[in-house]
Design an enzyme around this catalytic site. Sequence first.
Site, PDB file in Angstrom:
ATOM      1  N   TYR A 255      16.917-123.292   2.594  1.00 15.03           N
ATOM      2  CA  TYR A 255      18.308-123.648   2.932  1.00 15.03           C
ATOM      3  C   TYR A 255      18.377-124.265   4.332  1.00 15.03           C
ATOM      4  O   TYR A 255      18.982-125.327   4.532  1.00 15.03           O
ATOM      5  CB  TYR A 255      19.144-122.371   2.848  1.00 15.03           C
TER       6      TYR A 255
ATOM      7  N   SER B  44      25.388-126.478   8.428  1.00 14.34           N
ATOM      8  CA  SER B  44      25.464-125.027   8.629  1.00 14.34           C
ATOM      9  C   SER B  44      24.957-124.758  10.038  1.00 14.34           C
ATOM     10  O   SER B  44      24.266-125.598  10.632  1.00 14.34           O
ATOM     11  CB  SER B  44      24.549-124.331   7.606  1.00 14.34           C
TER      12      SER B  44
HETATM   13  P1  NAD Z   1      30.555-121.372  -2.725  1.00 16.48           P
HETATM   14  O1  NAD Z   1      29.336-120.893  -3.397  1.00 16.48           O
HETATM   15  O2  NAD Z   1      31.820-120.605  -2.916  1.00 16.48           O
HETATM   16  O3  NAD Z   1      30.885-122.882  -3.129  1.00 16.48           O
HETATM   17  C1  NAD Z   1      29.899-123.821  -3.403  1.00 16.48           C
HETATM   18  C2  NAD Z   1      30.454-124.810  -4.419  1.00 16.48           C
HETATM   19  O4  NAD Z   1      29.454-125.815  -4.673  1.00 16.48           O
HETATM   20  C3  NAD Z   1      30.774-124.142  -5.769  1.00 16.48           C
HETATM   21  O5  NAD Z   1      32.036-124.562  -6.243  1.00 16.48           O
HETATM   22  C4  NAD Z   1      29.638-124.628  -6.674  1.00 16.48           C
HETATM   23  O6  NAD Z   1      29.984-124.718  -8.042  1.00 16.48           O
HETATM   24  C5  NAD Z   1      29.379-126.008  -6.078  1.00 16.48           C
HETATM   25  N1  NAD Z   1      28.078-126.522  -6.466  1.00 16.48           N
HETATM   26  C6  NAD Z   1      26.873-125.882  -6.467  1.00 16.48           C
HETATM   27  N2  NAD Z   1      25.917-126.690  -6.953  1.00 16.48           N
HETATM   28  C7  NAD Z   1      26.520-127.869  -7.228  1.00 16.48           C
HETATM   29  C8  NAD Z   1      26.058-129.114  -7.740  1.00 16.48           C
HETATM   30  N3  NAD Z   1      24.763-129.300  -8.087  1.00 16.48           N
HETATM   31  N4  NAD Z   1      26.951-130.125  -7.874  1.00 16.48           N
HETATM   32  C9  NAD Z   1      28.242-129.940  -7.554  1.00 16.48           C
HETATM   33  N5  NAD Z   1      28.747-128.793  -7.090  1.00 16.48           N
HETATM   34  C10 NAD Z   1      27.880-127.767  -6.930  1.00 16.48           C
HETATM   35  O7  NAD Z   1      30.172-121.430  -1.178  1.00 16.48           O
HETATM   36  P2  NAD Z   1      30.873-122.118   0.089  1.00 16.48           P
HETATM   37  O8  NAD Z   1      30.700-121.223   1.234  1.00 16.48           O
HETATM   38  O9  NAD Z   1      32.237-122.596  -0.229  1.00 16.48           O
HETATM   39  O10 NAD Z   1      29.883-123.353   0.310  1.00 16.48           O
HETATM   40  C11 NAD Z   1      30.359-124.636   0.678  1.00 16.48           C
HETATM   41  C12 NAD Z   1      29.368-125.301   1.609  1.00 16.48           C
HETATM   42  O11 NAD Z   1      29.372-124.605   2.859  1.00 16.48           O
HETATM   43  C13 NAD Z   1      27.922-125.294   1.136  1.00 16.48           C
HETATM   44  O12 NAD Z   1      27.323-126.538   1.433  1.00 16.48           O
HETATM   45  C14 NAD Z   1      27.294-124.203   1.962  1.00 16.48           C
HETATM   46  O13 NAD Z   1      25.905-124.382   2.105  1.00 16.48           O
HETATM   47  C15 NAD Z   1      28.030-124.360   3.259  1.00 16.48           C
HETATM   48  N6  NAD Z   1      28.019-123.187   4.143  1.00 16.48           N
HETATM   49  C16 NAD Z   1      28.509-121.998   3.743  1.00 16.48           C
HETATM   50  C17 NAD Z   1      28.497-120.904   4.617  1.00 16.48           C
HETATM   51  C18 NAD Z   1      29.045-119.560   4.239  1.00 16.48           C
HETATM   52  O14 NAD Z   1      28.801-118.584   4.974  1.00 16.48           O
HETATM   53  N7  NAD Z   1      29.774-119.420   3.174  1.00 16.48           N
HETATM   54  C19 NAD Z   1      27.955-121.064   5.900  1.00 16.48           C
HETATM   55  C20 NAD Z   1      27.451-122.306   6.271  1.00 16.48           C
HETATM   56  C21 NAD Z   1      27.493-123.373   5.386  1.00 16.48           C
END
Ligand code: NAD
Length: 256
Positions: A148, A135
């Site tokens: 986080y 991130s």
């Molecule tokens: P999201 O919440 O839509 O998706 C996260 C996914 O991870 C979900 O499908 C959830 O069920 C799954 N998950 C959660 N805990 C889990 C576990 N213990 N085992 C397996 N799967 C699990 O959010 P996203 O934005 O798609 O997040 C994806 C990645 O991107 C994450 O690592 C998040 O930290 C990172 N990220 C997101 C953003 C943002 O702004 N959305 C920014 C920077 C980084």
Amino acid sequence: MGKLDGRVVIVTGAARGQGEQEARLFAAEGARVVVADVLDDRGEALAKEIGARYVHLDVGSEDDWQAAVTATKDAYGHVDGLVNNAGILRFNSLLDTPLDEFMQVVQVNQVGCFLGIRAVAPEMADGGTIVNTASCTGLTGMAAVGAYAATKHAVVGLTRVAALELAGRGIRVNAVCPGAIDTAMSNPARLDPDADPAETAKGLDRLYRKLVPLGRVGRPEEVAGLALFLTSEDSSYITGQPFVIDGGWLAGVSVI
Ligand code: NAD
């Protein structure tokens, strides 16, 4: 010809959000994809739609990782790629963060990434790829997301060390560092079946117009494109690096 023809790639947290778009794009580029998540109904439906396999995988569980690797090899015979994408976010000031909450975030974001590398790399074909999802907060601070941000800094560190240790087998390890991306994590309205996704995206764009130089929130499809680049031969001489995808958020401050 697809960019991932013949490759087998496991994507964690693939039932929705960025992981879903990665699974869709990788399948469209010829990969045999393993959709891994704890959201079984959603993950199974996606896998069926895109011709992938679904595995239930809690990334914090060693047993689940072993079962996922076995299922992948049983189905496809080999594994060439891993996208450690699963993650969770909790908002709290550091001083108000209970230890349980801190450890919950560590278990998924940091331990999950470590276990994924440790379970998959030994089984991976030489020349494979690992993409870890860090991130912007893996490279800079952000108030109210201390647990986080700590885990995402750790993911960048794991990426660098894994790249060094696996380079001898031609396995490349990189990280994506997204800024604000329009998924349920940044935009919980996406989980509301009655909300119009286009309208909720517009609301986020208004919020980020002043914060982000490009003036809008990012789309999960854009992160998927970066993950594809890092999983394909297009990035054949790149390893050990964090790649920021944030609309310019980390470029600096503007005084005009
Ligand atoms: P999201 O919440 O839509 O998706 C996260 C996914 O991870 C979900 O499908 C959830 O069920 C799954 N998950 C959660 N805990 C889990 C576990 N213990 N085992 C397996 N799967 C699990 O959010 P996203 O934005 O798609 O997040 C994806 C990645 O991107 C994450 O690592 C998040 O930290 C990172 N990220 C997101 C953003 C943002 O702004 N959305 C920014 C920077 C980084």
